[in-house]
Structure formats: C-alpha cells, structure tokens
Design a protein around this motif. Structure first.
Motif, PDB file in Angstrom:
ATOM      1  N   ALA A 212     -45.763   4.476   5.453  1.00 32.16           N
ATOM      2  CA  ALA A 212     -44.910   5.004   6.520  1.00 32.16           C
ATOM      3  C   ALA A 212     -43.755   5.806   5.938  1.00 32.16           C
ATOM      4  CB  ALA A 212     -44.381   3.856   7.387  1.00 32.16           C
ATOM      5  N   ALA A 213     -43.150   5.301   4.840  1.00 30.03           N
ATOM      6  CA  ALA A 213     -42.053   6.030   4.202  1.00 30.03           C
ATOM      7  C   ALA A 213     -42.549   7.349   3.602  1.00 30.03           C
ATOM      8  CB  ALA A 213     -41.411   5.161   3.124  1.00 30.03           C
ATOM      9  N   LYS A 214     -43.744   7.314   2.998  1.00 29.66           N
ATOM     10  CA  LYS A 214     -44.292   8.536   2.391  1.00 29.66           C
ATOM     11  C   LYS A 214     -44.743   9.542   3.447  1.00 29.66           C
ATOM     12  CE  LYS A 214     -46.054   5.984  -1.629  1.00 29.66           C
ATOM     13  NZ  LYS A 214     -47.280   5.517  -2.323  1.00 29.66           N
ATOM     14  N   SER A 215     -45.042   9.064   4.640  1.00 33.85           N
ATOM     15  CA  SER A 215     -45.562   9.955   5.677  1.00 33.85           C
ATOM     16  C   SER A 215     -44.550  11.013   6.087  1.00 33.85           C
ATOM     17  CB  SER A 215     -45.985   9.144   6.910  1.00 33.85           C
ATOM     18  OG  SER A 215     -44.858   8.572   7.550  1.00 33.85           O
ATOM     19  N   ILE A 216     -43.270  10.788   5.783  1.00 40.05           N
ATOM     20  CA  ILE A 216     -42.251  11.779   6.125  1.00 40.05           C
ATOM     21  C   ILE A 216     -42.551  13.099   5.423  1.00 40.05           C
ATOM     22  CG2 ILE A 216     -39.791  12.329   6.021  1.00 40.05           C
ATOM     23  CD1 ILE A 216     -39.214   9.342   6.052  1.00 40.05           C
ATOM     24  N   ALA A 217     -42.782  13.025   4.103  1.00 40.69           N
ATOM     25  CA  ALA A 217     -43.066  14.238   3.336  1.00 40.69           C
ATOM     26  C   ALA A 217     -44.410  14.841   3.723  1.00 40.69           C
ATOM     27  CB  ALA A 217     -43.033  13.928   1.839  1.00 40.69           C
ATOM     28  N   VAL A 218     -45.405  13.962   3.994  1.00 38.53           N
ATOM     29  CA  VAL A 218     -46.727  14.459   4.396  1.00 38.53           C
ATOM     30  C   VAL A 218     -46.627  15.219   5.708  1.00 38.53           C
ATOM     31  CG1 VAL A 218     -49.059  13.775   5.051  1.00 38.53           C
ATOM     32  CG2 VAL A 218     -47.902  12.607   3.174  1.00 38.53           C
ATOM     33  N   TRP A 219     -45.900  14.655   6.652  1.00 40.34           N
ATOM     34  CA  TRP A 219     -45.719  15.299   7.953  1.00 40.34           C
ATOM     35  C   TRP A 219     -45.001  16.642   7.806  1.00 40.34           C
ATOM     36  CZ3 TRP A 219     -41.001  16.275  10.463  1.00 40.34           C
ATOM     37  CH2 TRP A 219     -41.105  16.711  11.802  1.00 40.34           C
ATOM     38  N   ALA A 220     -43.981  16.682   6.967  1.00 37.54           N
ATOM     39  CA  ALA A 220     -43.230  17.931   6.783  1.00 37.54           C
ATOM     40  C   ALA A 220     -44.093  19.028   6.156  1.00 37.54           C
ATOM     41  CB  ALA A 220     -41.997  17.672   5.921  1.00 37.54           C
ATOM     42  N   ARG A 221     -44.943  18.642   5.190  1.00 41.59           N
ATOM     43  CA  ARG A 221     -45.769  19.645   4.509  1.00 41.59           C
ATOM     44  C   ARG A 221     -46.817  20.269   5.429  1.00 41.59           C
ATOM     45  NH1 ARG A 221     -45.320  16.147  -0.073  1.00 41.59           N
ATOM     46  NH2 ARG A 221     -47.274  15.105   0.494  1.00 41.59           N
ATOM     47  N   LEU A 222     -47.107  19.605   6.561  1.00 34.02           N
ATOM     48  CA  LEU A 222     -48.074  20.167   7.492  1.00 34.02           C
ATOM     49  C   LEU A 222     -47.578  21.478   8.096  1.00 34.02           C
ATOM     50  CD1 LEU A 222     -49.304  16.960   9.369  1.00 34.02           C
ATOM     51  CD2 LEU A 222     -50.573  18.337   7.733  1.00 34.02           C
ATOM     52  N   PHE A 223     -46.259  21.667   8.111  1.00 34.48           N
ATOM     53  CA  PHE A 223     -45.715  22.918   8.642  1.00 34.48           C
ATOM     54  C   PHE A 223     -46.057  24.111   7.741  1.00 34.48           C
ATOM     55  CE2 PHE A 223     -43.109  20.315  11.392  1.00 34.48           C
ATOM     56  CZ  PHE A 223     -42.995  21.101  12.536  1.00 34.48           C
ATOM     57  N   LEU A 224     -46.454  23.804   6.514  1.00 34.71           N
ATOM     58  CA  LEU A 224     -46.761  24.882   5.585  1.00 34.71           C
ATOM     59  C   LEU A 224     -48.240  25.261   5.618  1.00 34.71           C
ATOM     60  CD1 LEU A 224     -44.683  23.640   2.516  1.00 34.71           C
ATOM     61  CD2 LEU A 224     -44.018  25.289   4.268  1.00 34.71           C
ATOM     62  N   THR A 225     -49.070  24.509   6.373  1.00 36.02           N
ATOM     63  CA  THR A 225     -50.498  24.779   6.403  1.00 36.02           C
ATOM     64  C   THR A 225     -50.798  25.980   7.300  1.00 36.02           C
ATOM     65  OG1 THR A 225     -50.783  23.199   8.234  1.00 36.02           O
ATOM     66  CG2 THR A 225     -51.053  22.373   5.992  1.00 36.02           C
TER      67      THR A 225
ATOM     68  N   GLY B 235     -38.914  -1.078  -2.208  1.00 40.99           N
ATOM     69  CA  GLY B 235     -38.378   0.274  -2.360  1.00 40.99           C
ATOM     70  C   GLY B 235     -38.765   1.246  -1.274  1.00 40.99           C
ATOM     71  N   GLY B 236     -39.093   0.757  -0.082  1.00 36.43           N
ATOM     72  CA  GLY B 236     -39.433   1.663   1.008  1.00 36.43           C
ATOM     73  C   GLY B 236     -38.270   2.550   1.403  1.00 36.43           C
ATOM     74  N   HIS B 237     -37.034   2.008   1.338  1.00 39.48           N
ATOM     75  CA  HIS B 237     -35.860   2.818   1.694  1.00 39.48           C
ATOM     76  C   HIS B 237     -35.645   3.956   0.705  1.00 39.48           C
ATOM     77  CE1 HIS B 237     -34.631  -0.181  -1.200  1.00 39.48           C
ATOM     78  NE2 HIS B 237     -33.448   0.373  -1.347  1.00 39.48           N
ATOM     79  N   LEU B 238     -35.943   3.712  -0.575  1.00 38.89           N
ATOM     80  CA  LEU B 238     -35.796   4.773  -1.579  1.00 38.89           C
ATOM     81  C   LEU B 238     -36.852   5.865  -1.379  1.00 38.89           C
ATOM     82  CD1 LEU B 238     -35.112   2.569  -4.741  1.00 38.89           C
ATOM     83  CD2 LEU B 238     -33.450   3.695  -3.243  1.00 38.89           C
ATOM     84  N   LEU B 239     -38.076   5.445  -1.047  1.00 38.06           N
ATOM     85  CA  LEU B 239     -39.117   6.430  -0.762  1.00 38.06           C
ATOM     86  C   LEU B 239     -38.756   7.261   0.465  1.00 38.06           C
ATOM     87  CD1 LEU B 239     -42.426   4.432  -1.361  1.00 38.06           C
ATOM     88  CD2 LEU B 239     -41.568   6.352  -2.689  1.00 38.06           C
ATOM     89  N   ALA B 240     -38.186   6.608   1.478  1.00 38.58           N
ATOM     90  CA  ALA B 240     -37.818   7.324   2.696  1.00 38.58           C
ATOM     91  C   ALA B 240     -36.723   8.350   2.419  1.00 38.58           C
ATOM     92  CB  ALA B 240     -37.361   6.330   3.765  1.00 38.58           C
ATOM     93  N   ILE B 241     -35.722   7.970   1.615  1.00 39.83           N
ATOM     94  CA  ILE B 241     -34.641   8.902   1.289  1.00 39.83           C
ATOM     95  C   ILE B 241     -35.169  10.056   0.455  1.00 39.83           C
ATOM     96  CG2 ILE B 241     -32.472   9.148   0.014  1.00 39.83           C
ATOM     97  CD1 ILE B 241     -31.819   6.269   0.837  1.00 39.83           C
ATOM     98  N   SER B 242     -36.032   9.772  -0.515  1.00 39.15           N
ATOM     99  CA  SER B 242     -36.626  10.826  -1.329  1.00 39.15           C
ATOM    100  C   SER B 242     -37.448  11.786  -0.473  1.00 39.15           C
ATOM    101  CB  SER B 242     -37.504  10.203  -2.421  1.00 39.15           C
ATOM    102  OG  SER B 242     -38.172  11.191  -3.167  1.00 39.15           O
TER     103      SER B 242
END
Length: 242
Positions: free
Chosen positions: A229-242, A120-127
């Motif tokens: 790696a798929a979850k890192s997308i959201a982690v990377w994006a949230r860094l803009f809010l720090t 389910g890496g593709h589903l995590l990436a899309i989410s």
C-alpha cells in the motif's frame, strides 16, 4: 493534510485538530527540500494558484484513499472473522476511525498500525510521496495520458479489498464450517441436546483458537499488504507518465 486525515496510521478522527496540523507540518518540513525549487515559481496568489492548491488536495485525497484501503481490508477481515464465530454483538471503539467495530476487527486494525510502523511503512510512504513531486510538480498540472490506466488501477484496488478481507479470514471461516458440520451431526445423533445454545460458545472459542494459530501465518501477509500500500503511491503516480 488529506493524507494525515485519511491514513489511519498518521492520524484519525478522534485525534485533536492541532495534533493533525502538527503531523502535517512535519510532513511539510520533510518534503519541502524536494519541492523547494518548484515552489519559488509560485509567487502570485491568483486563480491559477487556487486551482493548483485544489490539485494538490485532490492528489493527497487520492493517495490517502489508496493507502487506507489496506487498513480497511484488514479491519473488514476482522469483522468477517467475528461474523463467522458469531461474536458480532460485542463491539469496541476504534479510536482512529471514531466508530465502534467488532473486537477482532479492532484488534487486527490496531495490529496493522503497529506493523505499518514496525516494518517501515511510514518511511516507504514518505519516500513515495517525494517521488510523486517529479510526476506532479507543484507549479504545473500533470499529464492526463494515463487517466484510463489510473481509473483501472483504482477500481481494481477497491474491489480487491473484499477479496483480501475474505482471504485473511479464510482459516477462521474453515474452522467455523467444521464446527457447524460437527454440530449438525451432533444434532442428528442426540436430538435432545440444544445444538444452537451449545454451538454459540463453541464457535466463539474455536474462532479465537483458530485466529491465534493462524496469526503467525497471517502477520507476514499483513506486512506485505501494508508495504504494498505504501509503495502503491509511486506506482499510481507513474501511471500518469504512460
């Protein structure tokens, strides 16, 4: 489109252009409900519109690069394994990359793609992509407050590629080291034997045997690496809010 171009699981260099566009269109249809309210404000095609499009391309390239690092680390681990067992002369085509690589590198790369979809890496990436539109609205520029943290995370992710590759190849490297020590003792005990010609096929076979024995322990680590790696997308994006 940059994500489809850069993430091997979603495409590759040898995939025909119309297929890549079709995959990208599917992504658009899946993600559009999450951004439809933002998109209605983009009605005028002017300089600001062009800059916003370039911003989306840059975000896509960064996300695609971060996710592709996991596949690159797994491929590099296979190349390290073939180097340890002295089997770098035999190469195989890697269709997703359009290049030739060692056989174990190709095997592990294809295994990584299968595991990415199977778990389910593709589903995590899309989410995670859907979540990024909350941080990077289509009609606005993101805050630059977290640029230092983002640069740090990106550099660490790139440098960890080599550490991960050698960690995944460690069992086979250990077996190869044992084989070298045994051949060295053999060369001292029986100098008349050609340890080099005997050692090459022995190390190649020992490397394959060690790889098969370690594969059961290696697959959970590969799955963890790909899902992170798929979850890192959201982690990377949230860094803009720090």
């Amino acid at each position: 489109v940059p994500i489809v171009m850069l993430v091997p699981a979603f495409g590759g260099r040898l995939v025909p252009g119309p297929v890549k566009i079709g995959v990208a269109a599917v992504f658009v249809m899946v993600l559009f409900p999450a951004v439809s309210e933002q998109a209605v404000t983009l009605v005028a095609i002017d300089l600001s519109f062009v800059v916003l499009v370039l911003k989306e391309v840059l975000v896509g390239v960064t996300i695609g690069f971060l996710v592709s690092l996991a596949f690159s680390a797994i491929e590099a681990a296979g190349a390290v394994i073939d180097t340890a067992r002295g089997a770098t002369l035999v190469t195989a085509l890697v269709p997703e990359l359009g290049t030739r690589d060692s056989v174990v590198a190709d095997l592990k790369f294809q295994l990584a793609i299968v595991l990415f979809f199977a778990f389910g890496g593709h589903l995590l990436a899309i989410s995670a992509l859907v979540d990024t539109f909350g941080v990077f609205p289509v009609d606005r520029f993101p805050s630059t407050a977290g640029l230092a943290a983002i640069a740090d995370v990106t550099i660490r992710a790139t440098s960890s590629l080599f550490v991960t590759a050698f960690a995944l190849a460690a069992p086979i490297w250990g077996a190869s080291l044992v084989a070298d020590v045994l051949l060295a003792f053999l060369a001292r005990v029986a100098p008349q034997m050609n340890a080099f010609s005997l050692g090459m096929p022995l190390k190649a076979l020992l490397g394959v045997a060690a790889l098969l024995l370690a594969l059961g322990l290696m697959i959970p680590r590969l799955v963890e690496l790909l899902l992170d790696a798929a979850k890192s997308i959201a982690v990377w994006a949230r860094l803009f809010l720090t």
